[in-house]
Structure formats: C-alpha cells, structure tokens
Scaffold this active site. Structure first.
Site, PDB file in Angstrom:
ATOM      1  N   ASP A 188       1.200  -1.705  -0.011  1.00  0.00           N
ATOM      2  CA  ASP A 188       0.119  -0.642  -0.029  1.00  0.00           C
ATOM      3  C   ASP A 188       1.061   0.837  -0.170  1.00  0.00           C
ATOM      4  O   ASP A 188       0.535   2.465  -0.429  1.00  0.00           O
ATOM      5  CB  ASP A 188      -0.845   0.266   0.984  1.00  0.00           C
ATOM      6  CG  ASP A 188      -2.278  -0.395   0.885  1.00  0.00           C
ATOM      7  OD1 ASP A 188      -2.300  -1.277   0.173  1.00  0.00           O
ATOM      8  OD2 ASP A 188      -3.655   0.492   1.927  1.00  0.00           O
TER       9      ASP A 188
ATOM     10  N   GLY B 150     -11.786   4.928   4.961  1.00  0.00           N
ATOM     11  CA  GLY B 150     -10.951   5.377   4.990  1.00  0.00           C
ATOM     12  C   GLY B 150     -10.827   6.763   3.889  1.00  0.00           C
ATOM     13  O   GLY B 150     -10.884   6.656   2.445  1.00  0.00           O
TER      14      GLY B 150
ATOM     15  N   GLU C  47     -17.243   7.803  -5.538  1.00  0.00           N
ATOM     16  CA  GLU C  47     -18.005   7.707  -6.807  1.00  0.00           C
ATOM     17  C   GLU C  47     -19.109   8.029  -6.357  1.00  0.00           C
ATOM     18  O   GLU C  47     -19.743   7.927  -8.044  1.00  0.00           O
ATOM     19  CB  GLU C  47     -17.468   5.718  -7.002  1.00  0.00           C
ATOM     20  CG  GLU C  47     -16.168   5.279  -7.512  1.00  0.00           C
ATOM     21  CD  GLU C  47     -15.757   3.701  -6.659  1.00  0.00           C
ATOM     22  OE1 GLU C  47     -16.426   3.017  -7.117  1.00  0.00           O
ATOM     23  OE2 GLU C  47     -14.546   3.324  -7.050  1.00  0.00           O
TER      24      GLU C  47
END
Length: 382
Positions: free
Chosen positions: A132, A196, A317
């Site tokens: 990540d 998050g 989104e």
C-alpha cells in the site's frame, strides 16, 4: 481470482467478522455464472478464512491447485522504506515484514498470516507482496519528512509513508487514459474517499505528496478517523482528561471523523439526515468538505499545473453532493462540475466537468484487486 489474459474476474467474494461468534463468507463464481453462495459459521482467524475461500474456489473448479494459477498476490499495508516495488515473497521477506509490524500493528500481522497460509497451501507457487505504501515512495524528502529531530525520526522510522497506494496508482493511470494521454504527461489529484480517505498529488505518474502519513490516521476527515489535528491534542487529553495512550488511540481511530461529529459514518445516512434538517449531520458534512477542499488547494499548489481531479472509492464514486461541494467556489482554479453529468450513476470512468473546464473533473472507479493482480503477474512473468 482473475484471468490476466483480459483482466476478467473468475470469482469474487469476501470473508467478514473473522474471529467473531458468527462469521460470514460470500462467494460468487463468475466464470461459471454461478449463483452467489453464503456461509455463516465461526471462522476463527485469517488462516481459517483463507482455507475456507480455497474450499469455495475448489468447488467451482478454481482451486488453488489449478495448474493455470500463475501467482498469488497479497496486499501488504506497510512496506516501510525497504519495500517500494512488488516483491516475490521468501522467508527472508516475511522476516522483514515482521520487523515492520510496529508501523502497522492492526494490518501487517493479518497480511503475514495470509501469506504464510497461502505458502502452506501452494509452496510451489510464487507469492507476491504488493505494498500500500509503495506508490508513495517517490515522494521527495521535503514531503516525506516530519519536522522533528532527525536522529529520533530515523531511529524509529518516523516519516510519511502514505497508504491506499494501489488505488492511487490505478486511478491516476486510468484518469490519464480517460484524457487520452500517457500517465507521464498528466498531473492528477486523486481523491480516494471511502470509510478511509486519502488524497494524492501525482505528477507524470509519480506520487509527489499524499495526505496519510506514518499511519492512515493523518489527512482527510474519514468515517471514524480524525485526520489532521494538532499533536498537542494528544498531550492535552492525556494530562487533563487522564486518558491512556490506548484510549486516545481508540478515540482518534474509531470514535472520530464523521462518526465522532454526528454519530454516523455512512455518507448516505448523513445526507438523508441533512435533507431532514439535522444540523449535526450538516456540520459533519461541512467539516468533511472543508478539509477536502483544503487538500485540493494544497495539492494544486504542489503540482503547479493540474490536468485532472479524480474522485474514487465508495464515497468518491457514489456521493454526487460531496463531489459538487468539494469543487464549489474553485472556478478560478479551472474547476467546475456539470450538475447533470455529476448526477449520473455509472460504474464506468467518466468526466463530470463541462467541455470548457480548464481542469477535468473525473469519477474513476478504483480496482485495487486488478492492480495487485497486474503487478503480481508482471513480476512473475518478466
């Protein structure tokens, strides 16, 4: 499970509530157009979860013993400064990952368990760790350093690492594609907004700044995390409220952000409450957007020239009001959202800015699983 010939998903699923009295496994075999299957039973730990997933895949002829399986890709949250590229996993790599546990005590142990379990199930198969933090390793020292004593920082690996890197990498690249350009030609601000949340400034395909830091706590207001705050708040709560380190940790990570401000961390519920005149929900939304707008402005300044802003992840989104509010008043920076385009719901990458806008505003669904699979396959097939 993905077929890397075309990126098609062969099966999807998840295991949740691991370790609780009743866990849930959901599995959908897309390769056979099979119906979604669910199991509710106690799944004790992450090792048991991976074994249960393996059983479901095998039932559809997609077992981990398949000779067509090229690699197993693992998301590893923290790679520290050592791991900045996808890495084939060996015992030496696992040992290094264990040394990084103090930097991600809630995530890396589970990642390591998944790796060890998968290695036990297919010891002959390449296992690949995708980090990540890796995409953000290109940040210059001016962005990565905290202004504390250098010797202390270096001794304890205290610096800004950033997270959600697979998402930021994928979305920045897809945004360039949406504009019909090569990633090396495009400057993008990526806004990964889910429970998050993080922002990144990407110049020519390389991250030059990101909002999360040593841990995923820094930066934007999130579902249950505070994001940025004066470090002295921690000292104040310890000295004057008598709170322990663990209590403050729990407060900032689990009882702050949207849920701390209004009692909800679901943006859909917050918007419903706002529509009903709830002032606390409205304040939470305003704090959320204020922080988001500050980062857009800051990263515009960092990049100097911005070609696009891309919204992604669950809130980015799907929450049109968040996108609209985030760029409202930034017309002088070339940022405009078309109301009709913004209101459209779609699973496809799309522009929501009018043709005349100097800076494109896009909605780009993220695909971290595909990014992990792509990086893993590229490494083992090189």
């Amino acid at each position: 499970m993905l077929d890397m010939a075309d990126g098609a998903r062969l099966a999807v699923g998840l295991v949740e509530r691991i370790g609780e009295e009743t866990s849930r496994l959901a599995h959908t075999p897309l390769a056979t157009d099979g119906a979604k299957r669910e199991r509710e039973e106690r799944i004790a730990d992450h090792a048991a979860a991976l074994k249960a997933v393996s059983e479901e895949l095998a039932a559809d002829g997609l077992g981990l013993d398949s000779p067509e399986l090229a690699a197993i890709g693992h998301r590893v949250v923290h790679g520290g400064q050592k791991f900045t590229q996808p890495t084939v996993i060996t015992e030496e790599v696992v040992a290094e990952l264990e040394k990084l546990v103090p930097l991600a005590p809630l995530h890396n142990p589970a990642n390591i368990t998944g790796i060890r379990t998968a290695m036990g199930l297919r010891p002959d198969l390449p296992q690949v760790a995708v980090f990540d933090t890796a995409f953000h390793s290109t940040m210059p020292e001016s962005a990565a350093r905290y202004a504390i004593d250098t010797a202390t920082a270096d001794a304890h690996s205290v610096r800004r690492y950033g997270f959600h890197g697979t998402s930021h990498a994928y979305v920045s690249r897809e945004t360039a594609k949406l504009l019909g350009k090569d990633p090396s030609e495009v400057n993008v601000i990526v806004l990964h907004l889910g429970n998050g949340a993080s922002a990144s400034a990407v110049r020519g395909g390389r991250c030059v700044d990101t909002s999360m830091g040593l841990t995923p706590l820094e930066g934007l207001v999130m579902g249950t995390r505070s994001g940025d705050l004066d470090p002295a708040v921690i000292l104040h709560l310890s000295r004057n409220a008598g709170m322990s380190v663990d209590e403050i940790d729990s407060l900032l990570n689990k009882k702050s952000g949207l849920i701390g401000l209004c009692g909800d961390n679901d943006m859909r519920e917050i918007r419903r409450r706002i529509d009903e005149g709830d002032e606390q929900a409205a304040l939470a939304f305003d704090v959320y957007v204020h922080r988001l707008k500050k980062y857009i402005g800051a990263y515009y300044a960092v990049l100097g020239k911005v070609d696009a802003i891309a919204f992604t992840a669950g809130v980015g989104e799907n929450a049109a009001p968040v996108r609209e509010a985030a760029v409202a008043g930034l017309e002088e920076l070339g940022l405009v959202v078309d109301g009709d385009l913004n209101a459209v719901r779609s699973g496809e990458p799309r522009l929501i800015s009018p043709e005349y806008a100097r800076v494109a505003v896009a909605v780009v669904p993220t695909d971290e699983e595909l990014e992990i699979a792509t990086q893993s396959y590229a490494l083992v097939s090189a």
